[in-house]
Design a protein around this motif. Sequence first.
Motif, PDB file in Angstrom:
ATOM      1  N   MET A  56      29.095  24.305 -18.817  1.00 14.46           N
ATOM      2  CA  MET A  56      28.958  25.394 -17.602  1.00 14.46           C
ATOM      3  C   MET A  56      28.459  24.614 -16.511  1.00 14.46           C
ATOM      4  O   MET A  56      27.225  24.062 -16.732  1.00 14.46           O
ATOM      5  N   GLY A  57      29.122  24.955 -15.108  1.00 17.18           N
ATOM      6  CA  GLY A  57      28.557  24.503 -14.092  1.00 17.18           C
ATOM      7  C   GLY A  57      28.241  25.744 -13.220  1.00 17.18           C
ATOM      8  O   GLY A  57      28.127  26.913 -13.585  1.00 17.18           O
ATOM      9  N   THR A  58      27.961  25.388 -12.046  1.00 18.27           N
ATOM     10  CA  THR A  58      27.666  26.202 -10.982  1.00 18.27           C
ATOM     11  C   THR A  58      28.613  26.094  -9.673  1.00 18.27           C
ATOM     12  O   THR A  58      28.642  24.871  -9.413  1.00 18.27           O
ATOM     13  N   VAL A  59      28.870  27.145  -8.917  1.00 19.10           N
ATOM     14  CA  VAL A  59      29.667  26.997  -7.765  1.00 19.10           C
ATOM     15  C   VAL A  59      28.737  27.827  -6.671  1.00 19.10           C
ATOM     16  O   VAL A  59      28.546  28.848  -6.860  1.00 19.10           O
ATOM     17  N   THR A  60      28.656  26.959  -5.465  1.00 18.61           N
ATOM     18  CA  THR A  60      28.165  27.694  -4.309  1.00 18.61           C
ATOM     19  C   THR A  60      29.175  27.799  -3.365  1.00 18.61           C
ATOM     20  O   THR A  60      29.824  26.648  -2.900  1.00 18.61           O
ATOM     21  N   PHE A  61      29.485  28.923  -2.866  1.00 19.04           N
ATOM     22  CA  PHE A  61      30.637  28.976  -1.722  1.00 19.04           C
ATOM     23  C   PHE A  61      29.941  28.918  -0.426  1.00 19.04           C
ATOM     24  O   PHE A  61      28.768  29.606  -0.326  1.00 19.04           O
ATOM     25  N   VAL A  62      30.274  28.094   0.568  1.00 23.74           N
ATOM     26  CA  VAL A  62      29.801  27.829   1.576  1.00 23.74           C
ATOM     27  C   VAL A  62      30.706  28.315   2.880  1.00 23.74           C
ATOM     28  O   VAL A  62      31.760  27.646   2.768  1.00 23.74           O
ATOM     29  N   ASP A  63      30.435  29.387   3.614  1.00 20.17           N
ATOM     30  CA  ASP A  63      31.388  29.339   4.805  1.00 20.17           C
ATOM     31  C   ASP A  63      30.522  28.405   5.893  1.00 20.17           C
ATOM     32  O   ASP A  63      29.267  28.336   6.320  1.00 20.17           O
ATOM     33  N   GLU A  64      31.773  27.847   6.560  1.00 26.23           N
ATOM     34  CA  GLU A  64      31.420  27.088   7.855  1.00 26.23           C
ATOM     35  C   GLU A  64      32.233  27.129   8.825  1.00 26.23           C
ATOM     36  O   GLU A  64      33.349  27.381   8.613  1.00 26.23           O
ATOM     37  N   THR A  65      31.885  26.789  10.128  1.00 23.80           N
ATOM     38  CA  THR A  65      32.774  26.794  11.170  1.00 23.80           C
ATOM     39  C   THR A  65      32.833  25.477  11.809  1.00 23.80           C
ATOM     40  O   THR A  65      31.824  24.508  11.615  1.00 23.80           O
ATOM     41  N   THR A  66      33.864  25.130  12.881  1.00 23.63           N
ATOM     42  CA  THR A  66      33.995  23.755  13.188  1.00 23.63           C
ATOM     43  C   THR A  66      32.938  23.792  14.280  1.00 23.63           C
ATOM     44  O   THR A  66      32.465  22.798  14.937  1.00 23.63           O
ATOM     45  N   LEU A  67      32.396  25.031  14.618  1.00 20.69           N
ATOM     46  CA  LEU A  67      31.147  24.887  15.715  1.00 20.69           C
ATOM     47  C   LEU A  67      29.815  24.634  15.129  1.00 20.69           C
ATOM     48  O   LEU A  67      28.723  24.663  15.750  1.00 20.69           O
ATOM     49  N   GLY A  68      29.807  24.480  13.630  1.00 20.95           N
ATOM     50  CA  GLY A  68      28.426  24.099  13.135  1.00 20.95           C
ATOM     51  C   GLY A  68      27.838  25.219  12.319  1.00 20.95           C
ATOM     52  O   GLY A  68      26.791  25.056  11.580  1.00 20.95           O
ATOM     53  N   ALA A  69      28.151  26.423  12.434  1.00 22.14           N
ATOM     54  CA  ALA A  69      27.392  27.566  11.714  1.00 22.14           C
ATOM     55  C   ALA A  69      27.781  27.554  10.134  1.00 22.14           C
ATOM     56  O   ALA A  69      29.005  26.981   9.640  1.00 22.14           O
ATOM     57  N   ARG A  70      26.860  27.700   9.381  1.00 27.01           N
ATOM     58  CA  ARG A  70      26.855  27.535   7.808  1.00 27.01           C
ATOM     59  C   ARG A  70      26.148  28.572   7.281  1.00 27.01           C
ATOM     60  O   ARG A  70      24.998  28.719   7.327  1.00 27.01           O
ATOM     61  N   THR A  71      26.760  29.259   6.328  1.00 26.00           N
ATOM     62  CA  THR A  71      25.938  30.176   5.367  1.00 26.00           C
ATOM     63  C   THR A  71      26.615  29.921   3.869  1.00 26.00           C
ATOM     64  O   THR A  71      27.959  29.565   3.665  1.00 26.00           O
ATOM     65  N   ALA A  72      25.506  29.792   3.054  1.00 23.17           N
ATOM     66  CA  ALA A  72      25.967  29.686   1.261  1.00 23.17           C
ATOM     67  C   ALA A  72      25.859  30.981   0.826  1.00 23.17           C
ATOM     68  O   ALA A  72      24.821  31.686   1.014  1.00 23.17           O
ATOM     69  N   SER A  73      26.733  30.921  -0.301  1.00 19.04           N
ATOM     70  CA  SER A  73      26.296  32.139  -1.253  1.00 19.04           C
ATOM     71  C   SER A  73      25.169  31.743  -2.154  1.00 19.04           C
ATOM     72  O   SER A  73      24.884  30.592  -2.624  1.00 19.04           O
ATOM     73  N   GLU A  74      24.985  32.611  -2.932  1.00 21.20           N
ATOM     74  CA  GLU A  74      24.152  32.257  -4.307  1.00 21.20           C
ATOM     75  C   GLU A  74      25.039  31.588  -5.264  1.00 21.20           C
ATOM     76  O   GLU A  74      26.365  31.844  -5.187  1.00 21.20           O
ATOM     77  N   PRO A  75      24.470  30.742  -6.056  1.00 20.08           N
ATOM     78  CA  PRO A  75      25.207  30.011  -7.021  1.00 20.08           C
ATOM     79  C   PRO A  75      25.908  30.989  -7.985  1.00 20.08           C
ATOM     80  O   PRO A  75      25.214  31.764  -8.535  1.00 20.08           O
ATOM     81  N   LEU A  76      27.058  30.510  -8.389  1.00 17.12           N
ATOM     82  CA  LEU A  76      27.890  31.229  -9.483  1.00 17.12           C
ATOM     83  C   LEU A  76      28.077  30.630 -10.561  1.00 17.12           C
ATOM     84  O   LEU A  76      28.533  29.374 -10.631  1.00 17.12           O
TER      85      LEU A  76
END
Length: 98
Positions: free
Chosen positions: A1-21
């Motif tokens: 079993m592993g974990t996946v972290t979903f990360v939203d990123e824009t070309t302008l450099g903004a970055r937000t990550a979800s809790e690991p799933l």
Amino acid sequence: MGTVTFVDETTLGARTASEPLAVPEERLPLRELIARRVALETGPEGYEAALARALEAFGRNGFLVLVGDRQIEDPDEWVTLGPATEVVFLRLVPLVGG
């Protein structure tokens, strides 16, 4: 079993990550990873419509998906998941006037 972290990123450099799933599978098609991401954000109500919009946006290059250092271009391509896999959804920002 592993974990996946979903990360939203824009070309302008903004970055937000979800809790690991937690993900019991070792490999999944990208389409299924997108579906799990949508499920996290929408819950059962509105899921089908939101998933259709996400897959349509992916198809028209509204965002790119990067797993590790590799871009996944086909929603049916299988992705190998490790103990801590980062899946980046890179939203493309159009050029001004274009």
